[in-house]
Structure formats: C-alpha cells, structure tokens
Scaffold this motif. Structure first.
Motif, PDB file in Angstrom:
ATOM      1  N   ILE B   9       0.833  -1.201   0.000  1.00  0.00           N
ATOM      2  CA  ILE B   9       0.000   0.000   0.000  1.00  0.00           C
ATOM      3  C   ILE B   9       0.867   1.249   0.000  1.00  0.00           C
ATOM      4  O   ILE B   9       0.627   2.195  -0.756  1.00  0.00           O
ATOM      5  CB  ILE B   9      -0.964  -0.014   1.199  1.00  0.00           C
ATOM      6  CG1 ILE B   9      -2.036  -1.073   0.962  1.00  0.00           C
ATOM      7  CG2 ILE B   9      -1.598   1.358   1.413  1.00  0.00           C
ATOM      8  CD1 ILE B   9      -3.045  -1.187   2.064  1.00  0.00           C
TER       9      ILE B   9
ATOM     10  N   LEU C  18      -8.668   2.118   5.110  1.00  0.00           N
ATOM     11  CA  LEU C  18      -8.534   2.137   3.653  1.00  0.00           C
ATOM     12  C   LEU C  18      -9.444   1.106   3.010  1.00  0.00           C
ATOM     13  O   LEU C  18     -10.047   1.350   1.967  1.00  0.00           O
ATOM     14  CB  LEU C  18      -7.078   1.879   3.261  1.00  0.00           C
ATOM     15  CG  LEU C  18      -6.115   3.002   3.627  1.00  0.00           C
ATOM     16  CD1 LEU C  18      -4.683   2.600   3.355  1.00  0.00           C
ATOM     17  CD2 LEU C  18      -6.454   4.262   2.835  1.00  0.00           C
ATOM     18  N   LEU C  19      -9.545  -0.035   3.688  1.00  0.00           N
ATOM     19  CA  LEU C  19     -10.382  -1.103   3.156  1.00  0.00           C
ATOM     20  C   LEU C  19     -11.841  -0.650   3.094  1.00  0.00           C
ATOM     21  O   LEU C  19     -12.530  -0.837   2.086  1.00  0.00           O
ATOM     22  CB  LEU C  19     -10.252  -2.324   4.062  1.00  0.00           C
ATOM     23  CG  LEU C  19     -10.685  -3.634   3.453  1.00  0.00           C
ATOM     24  CD1 LEU C  19      -9.713  -4.028   2.355  1.00  0.00           C
ATOM     25  CD2 LEU C  19     -10.778  -4.710   4.515  1.00  0.00           C
ATOM     26  N   ALA C  22     -12.289   1.827   0.324  1.00  0.00           N
ATOM     27  CA  ALA C  22     -12.298   1.180  -0.990  1.00  0.00           C
ATOM     28  C   ALA C  22     -13.639   0.492  -1.217  1.00  0.00           C
ATOM     29  O   ALA C  22     -14.197   0.548  -2.318  1.00  0.00           O
ATOM     30  CB  ALA C  22     -11.146   0.182  -1.088  1.00  0.00           C
ATOM     31  N   ILE C  25     -16.221   3.084  -2.049  1.00  0.00           N
ATOM     32  CA  ILE C  25     -16.030   3.554  -3.427  1.00  0.00           C
ATOM     33  C   ILE C  25     -16.580   2.523  -4.406  1.00  0.00           C
ATOM     34  O   ILE C  25     -17.302   2.862  -5.349  1.00  0.00           O
ATOM     35  CB  ILE C  25     -14.535   3.818  -3.705  1.00  0.00           C
ATOM     36  CG1 ILE C  25     -14.062   5.027  -2.903  1.00  0.00           C
ATOM     37  CG2 ILE C  25     -14.298   4.064  -5.196  1.00  0.00           C
ATOM     38  CD1 ILE C  25     -12.586   5.296  -3.020  1.00  0.00           C
ATOM     39  N   ALA C  26     -16.253   1.246  -4.157  1.00  0.00           N
ATOM     40  CA  ALA C  26     -16.696   0.202  -5.083  1.00  0.00           C
ATOM     41  C   ALA C  26     -18.219   0.178  -5.185  1.00  0.00           C
ATOM     42  O   ALA C  26     -18.782   0.127  -6.281  1.00  0.00           O
ATOM     43  CB  ALA C  26     -16.166  -1.156  -4.625  1.00  0.00           C
ATOM     44  N   SER C 163      -2.136   8.390   2.159  1.00  0.00           N
ATOM     45  CA  SER C 163      -3.459   7.756   2.145  1.00  0.00           C
ATOM     46  C   SER C 163      -4.369   8.419   1.119  1.00  0.00           C
ATOM     47  O   SER C 163      -5.121   7.735   0.412  1.00  0.00           O
ATOM     48  CB  SER C 163      -4.114   7.861   3.519  1.00  0.00           C
ATOM     49  OG  SER C 163      -3.243   7.396   4.494  1.00  0.00           O
ATOM     50  N   ILE C 167      -6.202   6.604  -1.849  1.00  0.00           N
ATOM     51  CA  ILE C 167      -7.659   6.628  -2.035  1.00  0.00           C
ATOM     52  C   ILE C 167      -7.986   7.005  -3.481  1.00  0.00           C
ATOM     53  O   ILE C 167      -8.823   6.374  -4.129  1.00  0.00           O
ATOM     54  CB  ILE C 167      -8.313   7.634  -1.071  1.00  0.00           C
ATOM     55  CG1 ILE C 167      -8.214   7.136   0.357  1.00  0.00           C
ATOM     56  CG2 ILE C 167      -9.782   7.859  -1.434  1.00  0.00           C
ATOM     57  CD1 ILE C 167      -8.684   8.131   1.379  1.00  0.00           C
ATOM     58  N   SER C 170      -7.296   4.139  -5.751  1.00  0.00           N
ATOM     59  CA  SER C 170      -8.347   3.112  -5.735  1.00  0.00           C
ATOM     60  C   SER C 170      -9.597   3.635  -6.418  1.00  0.00           C
ATOM     61  O   SER C 170     -10.298   2.871  -7.085  1.00  0.00           O
ATOM     62  CB  SER C 170      -8.679   2.637  -4.319  1.00  0.00           C
ATOM     63  OG  SER C 170      -8.077   3.382  -3.349  1.00  0.00           O
ATOM     64  N   LEU C 171      -9.867   4.928  -6.237  1.00  0.00           N
ATOM     65  CA  LEU C 171     -11.041   5.489  -6.912  1.00  0.00           C
ATOM     66  C   LEU C 171     -10.899   5.366  -8.423  1.00  0.00           C
ATOM     67  O   LEU C 171     -11.820   4.921  -9.112  1.00  0.00           O
ATOM     68  CB  LEU C 171     -11.192   6.962  -6.523  1.00  0.00           C
ATOM     69  CG  LEU C 171     -12.423   7.648  -7.090  1.00  0.00           C
ATOM     70  CD1 LEU C 171     -13.430   7.900  -5.982  1.00  0.00           C
ATOM     71  CD2 LEU C 171     -12.076   8.958  -7.752  1.00  0.00           C
ATOM     72  N   LEU C 174     -10.899   1.487  -9.350  1.00  0.00           N
ATOM     73  CA  LEU C 174     -12.210   0.850  -9.193  1.00  0.00           C
ATOM     74  C   LEU C 174     -13.210   1.390 -10.209  1.00  0.00           C
ATOM     75  O   LEU C 174     -13.983   0.627 -10.796  1.00  0.00           O
ATOM     76  CB  LEU C 174     -12.739   1.079  -7.772  1.00  0.00           C
ATOM     77  CG  LEU C 174     -12.046   0.240  -6.695  1.00  0.00           C
ATOM     78  CD1 LEU C 174     -12.450   0.704  -5.303  1.00  0.00           C
ATOM     79  CD2 LEU C 174     -12.390  -1.229  -6.876  1.00  0.00           C
TER      80      LEU C 174
END
Ligand SMILES: Nc1ncnc2c1ncn2[C@@H]1O[C@H](COP(=O)(O)OP(=O)(O)O)[C@@H](O)[C@H]1O
Ligand SMILES: [Mg+2]
Lengths: 305, 267, 326
Positions: B9, C18-19, C22, C25-26, C163, C167, C170-171, C174
């Motif tokens: 990460i 974070l999980l 995510a 967001i998903a 972070s 984020i 991942s945005l 995803l």
C-alpha cells in the motif's frame, strides 16, 4: 547538594494552569536503584508532576534533569533515559502486543530487534503477545505497558498508579516486579499512588504530597520509626494517666489502653513509676504506625481512600 | 504477511502521489500557460452527413406549437403524428423535435445555419413545422393593440424569413415532404374576433402562397379546426392548444402521409 | 522519519480504514455505473436515437426551451446559458463529450465527487489521525519517545498525504474496472476540449484546445488530489485541535455540505468566494462550467484553497508542538 549518583533531579518545579498554581515548587532527587514513592490523595498533583517529568506538560518554571540531561534543553537525550506509564497503560487495541512493541521500537533508533523478546519474557507475556491488545485483561495491558516502558533499557522508570485496578495477586506481582527491577537491574523507579499500603511495602523513600506541595520526604523506615508508639494496658486507667502525663504526652486512649510516644531509654522508668504507685500494668508493647496514621497526621486529616 | 500489505500500500501510495503531482503540474501548465496555437477544427457537413440510422426520420422545426406546449402528456401534434404513423409502418419512427418555445422566423433562419440541424434535415423523410405565430401575435401586441403599420412590417419580415427557411430546407433536402402547419385564431371567442380572424386568414394566405413556390411544401390548415368551440381545444393559457387540440392537428397531418409500398404494415 | 511514517501507515491500514473506503467507493461506483447505464438507455429510448450528435442537439434544444420559460433563477439561467454554449461548441467541432467508455465514466465520476464524496472519504482518514491518539491516550506513549514532536506530527501528515493518494488511486482503478465491464475499457485517446473561460454569461473560447482524454483525466485527478490535500489538511488541523473524532467529523461534514449547498446559491454574496468550501470544484474550470460566483477562476480558487491549507498546517504544527498533553 546534587548527589553523584542522583539519576533524577527536580528543582523548584512549578505549574500554573490559568491562574491556579497546581504544582507549587517541588524539589527532590532520586538515586540509582531506589524505589521512590509519590503518595498523596487524588488531586494532589502526582500525575501532573509525572507529566512534567516525562515532557508531556511544560513546567511554568523549574528544572528537570534526567541522568544529567536537562529535559527542556536536551529533550531527546533526556527522554531516552526514561520509560514510563502515565495513568492507564493505553496501547493500540487494534494491534497485537508484539506489533505495539515493534511500533515503539521503530521510534527509537538504537534498540536491537531481540530486545522485544527480552522484555516480553521479562513481563511474562510470551503466550499472548501475538493476540490483539483489545483482547487483553487489564493486568496484561499493565504488563505490556511496562514492557513498552522497558524497551529502551531506561535508567529511570516512572509509573503512575501502576497497581490501579489490579486484583490482589496482580498487585503483589507488580510490587515484586518493581522491587526486582530496582534491586537486580539497578533501575531508579518512581511510583505514585494514593494507596498507602502499597507505597509502604514497595518503596525505599516516600514523598508525601498534598495540594501541589511535598510535605515530607524520608525513608519509609525513618518516617515510621520516628512515630513508634507504646501501648499501655493498665488499671486503674485514670491514675495511670495522671502519672504518665507527668512524664510524657498521652497521644491516645483506646479501650482500656493508653498510647504514648516511644522513648527507648525512658519506657522502663515510666513502667517502674507506675508499678511503684500500685498500678497493675498487664501489658506494654510498641507498635509501628501505618503510613495512614502518619499521613492523616501530616495532612491534618485530609481525606484519603 | 501483514507487513507486506502495508508495504505494498505504501509503495502504491508513493507511486500515485507522484502521478497525481504530475497531473497537478500538467493541469497548471495547461490551464495557465496555454499558448493558443491552431484553433480547433470546425465540423463540416460533408464529414458527418453520411452516418444515418435506419428508420423513418421526422424532423420537427419551429415554435411552441411544435414543441407541444399545453399538452400535459408532452407529445404535441408531433407526437400524435408519430404515434399514428407507427401504426402504419414497420419502420422505426425516429422523431427529432428541434422546436424552441417562443421562436420566431428569424430565430429559425439562424437555427438552420447549425451544421447538426442541417445534417438532421438532410436525413429527414418528412419535416413538420410551425412558425410565424410569435411573429404575428407578439410583434407589438399585434392583435390587442392593433397597428396596421407595425403589422405590415412584421408580415414583410416574416415572409422574407419564410422564403429563406423554405429555400434552405429544399436546398438541404430536395425530397422530404414539408408540412407547414398554418395558424388558427386563438382569440376566436373574444369580442373583436372578426378583426383578428381576418388578420390570421390573411397571414395564412400569404404563408400558403410562399409555400406554393416550392415543391413538396404543403401548407396544412388548422384554422377551421379551431373555429367552432375554440375553448374546448385551448390550454388554460387561452393561446396554445390542449391535448385535444393537438390531437386534431396530429390527425390531420397524419392523414396526409402515406407510405410507399413494402413499408406498409399488413396487419 | 521513514520508520515514523511506516508506523502511521501500519496504524491506518490495521484500523481497516482504507479497506472500508475502498469498499464504499466500489459500491458507489457500481451504483453510478448502473445509474449511468439507465440514463444512457432512457435517453436513447426517449430520443429514439443512438446518434450522439442527435442526442446532444436534443439536449441543446431542451436547454433552449428551458431558458425560454419564466421563473428560472438567475444562477440557474446563467448555468444553463454557459452549458448551452459549451454543448454547441462541442457539437460544432464534432467532439462527443460523453463518448461511452470507462475513461469517460472515470472523468464524470471524478468531476461529480470532487466537492463532496472524495472530501468525505479523505475526512474519514484524516479526522482521527491525531484525535484518536489523544482520546485513546496513546499520544502519551508517542510523545515520551526521544523524537521531537514536530517530527511525529510530520510523519502523520505524510501518512495522510499517502493515504489520500492511495484513495484516489483506488477510486481511479475501481471506477475504471467496474464501469469498464459495462461501458467497455477503451476511450483513453478520445479528444476533449478544455480552455474555456467564463465571462458573465458568455463562454470565451479563445483558448479552447483539444486534449486527449488520458491527459484530461490526469489533469483532473491532479486537481482532485490538490482539493483532497487541502480538505485533508483542514481535517488534520481539527484533529490536532480536538480530542473527539466525532466532533472533527461533524465540523468537516457541516462545512462540506454547506459548501455544496452554498455554491448553488451564493452568486449574490460576493465575499463567500473566500470560503474554502465553495472553491472545491476545480475540475469545473477545466471542463468550462460556470463558477458559483462571478469572477472566480482556477487561479483564484487554487490560491484560496492553498491559503486555507497552509494556515491550517501552520496552526497544526504550532499547537501540537507547544501544547500540554493531559
Ligand atoms: N488540565 C487541567 N486543567 C486544570 N486543572 C487541572 C488539569 N489537570 C489537573 N488539574 C488539577 O490539578 C490538580 C492535580 O491533579 P493530578 O495531577 O491529576 O492529581 P493526582 O494525580 O495526584 O490525583 C487537581 O486539582 C486537578 O483538578
Ligand atoms: Mg493521578
């Protein structure tokens, strides 16, 4: 006056919050290998003092030397000398005990990796160290807290009310552990407590605090010895009282007994006088007061639990 | 194990930090320090005209009547025409309604300059339109505050524009039948109905004359539809038709449209 | 320092923050993908055409009709006016601003979440970075290490930046992957227009130029990142000032939501443009939307945000290094 082997020196420490002076000029020194007790009722200023000793709170004035390093001027070097638990042993509940220790090891540059294993064994947490801290009992957290404090091989260990909330067995273990650290590892330990019995049993010296001031500092033995009493079981009471009052001060009267101060040379003379006057002396014994008695005497009856 | 997750990460985070920073730099460079060089190329009709969807294309042009203002179902006569035609043919009816409320003839002239509008007209199989109502009824409150001079000026402008409109449409698309829907008199029920009716009739006559100059442009009368019981067919604004009014117009237009053989539905 | 940042990253990861983000967001991307699909279908159904030019033309006509109806608010009229001119510009230059595809979805998702959704996610990370240590008491352990206080705070700040970047990554990932299943994965090289500027009700197209979608996306994500950092820094400051994570979140939430509401109705309250929360929609300047208050530009908004962020950062460090810890 600073002693050669003084590890912690505090000079005229003061703290004002707003207009209120919470700590009013403390001065004391701790020697290597001794267990020093801070005794005082809740609100006496023990925690505040300890926070200043570890650098969490800035003193309004005064000086703190840790192994010779000025806490204010050489913060890192000074703090490197201590390990502490302030109030409760709060660790990261979502990490394991081991991860918590790793976390703190990473913050200090010169701790070898195997030190974690050493301290875990020292506090006896081997079995649960890889569990999350949120599953620990208070006693285990307290031990992990101490492990954390010992990680950097500190010369001074500062513990604020370390037995708070522990069960009697836990309290005894803690006491023995602290004595062990001082005697075998040569640490200087500063312990605060509002429980007299505890301080009495584990400390070499005690500072009695009330309302932000130290009323008295002395060795436990001396403080107690100075206040040794004699208990007289006599009959008739009134006559004996009159006779003893000629010689010394009667400090108490309890179900058919009289209490006076102890004076090694004179007690036999007083006894002789009573016997000669035809008083029946059925029992004479000396008694050490508890710190509690002492404390109430010194703080003029301030409540304590 | 867990340490690896954190490291992955962290690595991704560091990488993406760089990426976003580059993006920010690019944004600053592009938005603040862009030197206008070659202007963006405009569309031309030739490049796009060929792409045509299958089906029967209706293009509707004009003003609020074609838009369908007053019909709570939103269809307007265009919708009813399309519904009616769909029952007659297997082809998909595709409607492009380009009408704009309040549009006057001059507005339509400039709308017809737009490439995309031209493209759609080019592809149209039939064209429906209303125009002129706003030129007539709103040019200097023509009917309530009657001024012959102003009226004539408005009419002359309108007719000139109408010719341009018809010419442009015919130029773009020589084959599609254009249904020019003429005006009715919404004030038929009021006191000076006689005057207003005369004005509207004259207006319609001139418009039909103009349409007659071009092949396949058909002026569809609506005057008679609203002559009796006008209030039954008007929306609450007493100007636009209501649902029933639009249906009347729709039926009339639809009845004029026939399909070539083979496209007809045989059911 | 690396060790300190690593510590902070471990804590963030192990708190599962974070999980959770995510996952949110998903879910949201899936939802929006579905909504977008429905929208595309209903437009096609309504207009009876799949031809984007005809669709865009129809949107233009619709807007023109709306502009001709009475009772429009001044702001709304202006907004429609600018959008109309822009749509016409796209149409005149034969460029489809919403060509289907995952990259287009990503762009729209980023543009629509820049002022509320993304700041909220950033807030979830930043709100408890410091306040949770204070309320959990672990701050006492952190600050009694031989490490200067500013270093500890800096490590937390860096962890916050990392972070935020993660984020956004991942945005992006995803939204690309999920929407790609529906809309297809291509469209990175589609041309788009940027460089519009708005003067009153007029759209100035003098500096308009073509740029491929991947570049456009990179620019927009850069701006989203900038906004996120500023929001993160402000949250970070509140986190330093307050022990209660809930209070931090409450205040930030109020600010962000009021910003979203304000920007639709502040055009007459000129000095509102100095509030950070009406300046969050930086991507609107790239795509050429009308700003909430006349005269606001990308440069202005970025400056306002930077000043707020810098002030918050300075306050954070001063307070954290000076304050007594109880
Ligand atoms: N943050 C603070 N602000 C004001 N007064 C405080 C603060 N912290 C402690 N005090 C006061 O200082 C005194 C000493 O508190 P403390 O050091 O916690 O005592 P102890 O640990 O001996 O119970 C108390 O009277 C308390 O009310
Ligand atoms: Mg206390």
């Amino acid at each position: 006056m600073t002693n050669g082997n003084a590890t912690l020196v505090v000079k005229d420490l003061r703290k004002k919050i707003g207009k209120k002076e919470i700590i009013k000029g403390l001065s004391f020194e701790l020697k290597k290998g001794e267990v020093f007790g801070f005794l005082g009722p809740n609100g006496a200023g023990k925690t505040t003092t300890i926070r200043m000793l570890v650098g969490l709170v800035k003193p309004t004035s005064g000086q703190i030397l840790l192994c010779g390093y000025d806490l204010h001027r050489e913060f890192s070097k000074a703090v490197r000398q201590i390990g502490c638990i302030v109030e409760n042993p709060e660790l990261y509940p979502y990490l394991t005990g081991w991860e918590n220790l790793e976390h703190f090891v990473r913050m200090v540059p010169d701790i070898p990796k195997n030190r974690i294993k050493e301290v875990v064994e020292l506090v006896g947490l081997q079995n649960r160290i890889h569990d999350r801290v949120s599953t620990y009992s208070l006693g285990m957290r307290q031990r992990l807290g101490i492990a954390q404090a010992l990680l950097g091989k500190p010369k001074i260990l500062i513990l604020d009310e370390p037995t708070n909330g522990l069960d009697p067995v836990g309290i005894r273990e803690m006491r023995e552990f602290i004595r062990f650290l001082a005697e075998k590892e040569g640490l200087t330990v500063l312990v605060s407590s509002h429980l007299l019995s505890e301080i009495q049993l584990m400390c070499d010296r005690v500072a009695i605090m009330a309302k932000g001031e130290i009323i008295r500092i002395d060795t436990v033995e001396y403080l107690l010895a100075e206040q040794e009493r004699v208990i007289w079981k006599v009959e008739p009471l009134e006559k004996a009282k009159a006779l003893l009052e000629e010689e010394t001060v009667i400090i108490g009267e309890e179900d058919g007994t009289l209490i006076t101060h102890y004076d090694a040379e004179k007690v036999s003379l007083w006894n002789e006088k009573l016997v000669k006057a035809g008083i029946k002396v059925s029992e004479i014994h000396t008694k050490l007061p508890t710190l509690e008695d002492l404390f109430i005497e010194l703080t003029e009856g301030e409540t304590i639990d | 194990m867990k340490v690896n997750v954190v490291k992955i990460i962290a690595a991704l985070a560091i990488f993406s930090s760089g990426l976003w920073m580059a993006g920010l730099g690019l944004a600053i460079k592009d938005q603040f320090f862009y030197e206008a060089s070659s202007p963006v190329k405009k569309i031309s009709l030739e490049n796009v005209a060929e792409e045509k969807e299958d089906g029967f294309h209706i293009v509707a042009l004009g003003d609020s009547l074609t838009r369908g203002t007053g019909d709570e179902s939103g269809k307007g006569y265009v919708g009813y025409v399309a519904d009616e035609l769909q029952t007659k043919t297997k082809q998909t009816i595709r409607v492009k309604n380009l009408a704009i409320k309040g549009q006057r003839s001059a507005g339509l002239v400039s709308q017809l300059q737009q490439i995309e509008v031209q493209r759609q007209i080019k592809q149209a199989d039939i064209i429906l339109m209303t125009i002129g109502g706003n030129d007539l009824f709103q040019s200097g409150e023509a009917l309530s505050n009657f001024s012959l001079e102003r009226m004539n000026q408005a009419k002359a402008d309108y007719l000139r524009n109408l010719h341009t409109i018809f010419k442009t449409i015919r130029h773009l698309n020589p084959d599609a039948v254009v249904f020019y829907i003429s005006l009715y008199n919404p004030f038929n029920d009021l006191t000076d109905a006689k005057t207003t009716s005369a004005v509207v009739r004259e207006w319609n006559f001139q418009s039909a004359e103009a349409a007659a100059n071009y092949p396949n442009i058909i002026a569809v009368p609506t005057f008679d539809l609203f002559e009796l019981n006008v209030n039954d067919y008007l929306y609450s604004d007493k100007f636009h038709p209501n649902k029933e009014g639009y249906k009347l117009i729709g039926e009339r237009v639809a009845s004029l449209i026939t399909f070539t053989e083979g496209d007809e539905k045989n059911d | 320092m690396i060790n300190l940042v690593y510590n902070e990253m471990i804590k963030i990861v192990r708190k599962k923050r974070l999980l959770i983000i995510a996952a949110i967001i998903a879910v949201l991307v899936a939802l929006f993908t579905y909504a977008q699909l429905k929208r595309v279908q209903s437009i096609q159904e309504q207009l009876g055409t799949t031809d984007w030019r005809a669709q865009l033309q129809q949107q233009i006509i619709d807007t023109q009709n709306r502009l001709n109806s009475s009772g429009l608010s001044e702001e709304w009229r202006k907004f429609l006016q600018i959008r109309l001119q822009q749509q016409q510009y796209y149409l005149d230059h034969d460029i489809n601003p919403s060509a289907p595809g995952a990259p287009t979805f990503m762009r729209m998702f980023a543009e629509n979440s820049i002022d509320l959704f993304i700041p909220l996610m950033v807030m979830v990370i930043a709100a408890d970075l410091v306040s949770s240590e204070a309320s959990g008491g672990t701050i006492k352990l952190l600050l009694t290490r031989p490490v200067k206080r500013w270093k500890i705070l800096l490590s937390k700040y860096i962890a916050m930046i990392l972070s935020v970047s993660f984020i956004l990554l991942s945005l992006g990932a995803l939204s690309y992957l999920i929407s790609g299943v529906v809309f297809g994965f291509s469209g990175w090289t589609l041309p788009l227009l940027t460089g519009f500027s708005v003067h009153g009700e007029e759209l100035d197209t003098a500096n308009v130029h073509l740029i491929s979608q991947w570049k456009y996306l990179l620019m927009e994500f850069g701006l989203v990142w900038f906004v996120s950092l500023v929001v993160g820094t402000l949250t970070f400051m509140l986190s330093v000032l307050m022990r209660s994570t809930a209070a931090v979140m409450g205040i930030m939430l109020a600010a962000l939501i009021s910003g979203a509401i304000l920007s639709t109705m502040v055009s007459s309250w000129e000095s509102a443009k100095y509030l950070f929360m009406v300046n969050l929609r930086l991507t609107d300047y790239v795509s050429g939307m009308a700003p909430p208050i006349n005269g606001m530009t990308l440069g202005f908004s970025m400056t306002v945000l930077a000043v707020w962020g810098l002030a918050a950062l300075i306050i954070s460090f001063i307070v954290f290094t000076k304050r007594d810890v109880y």
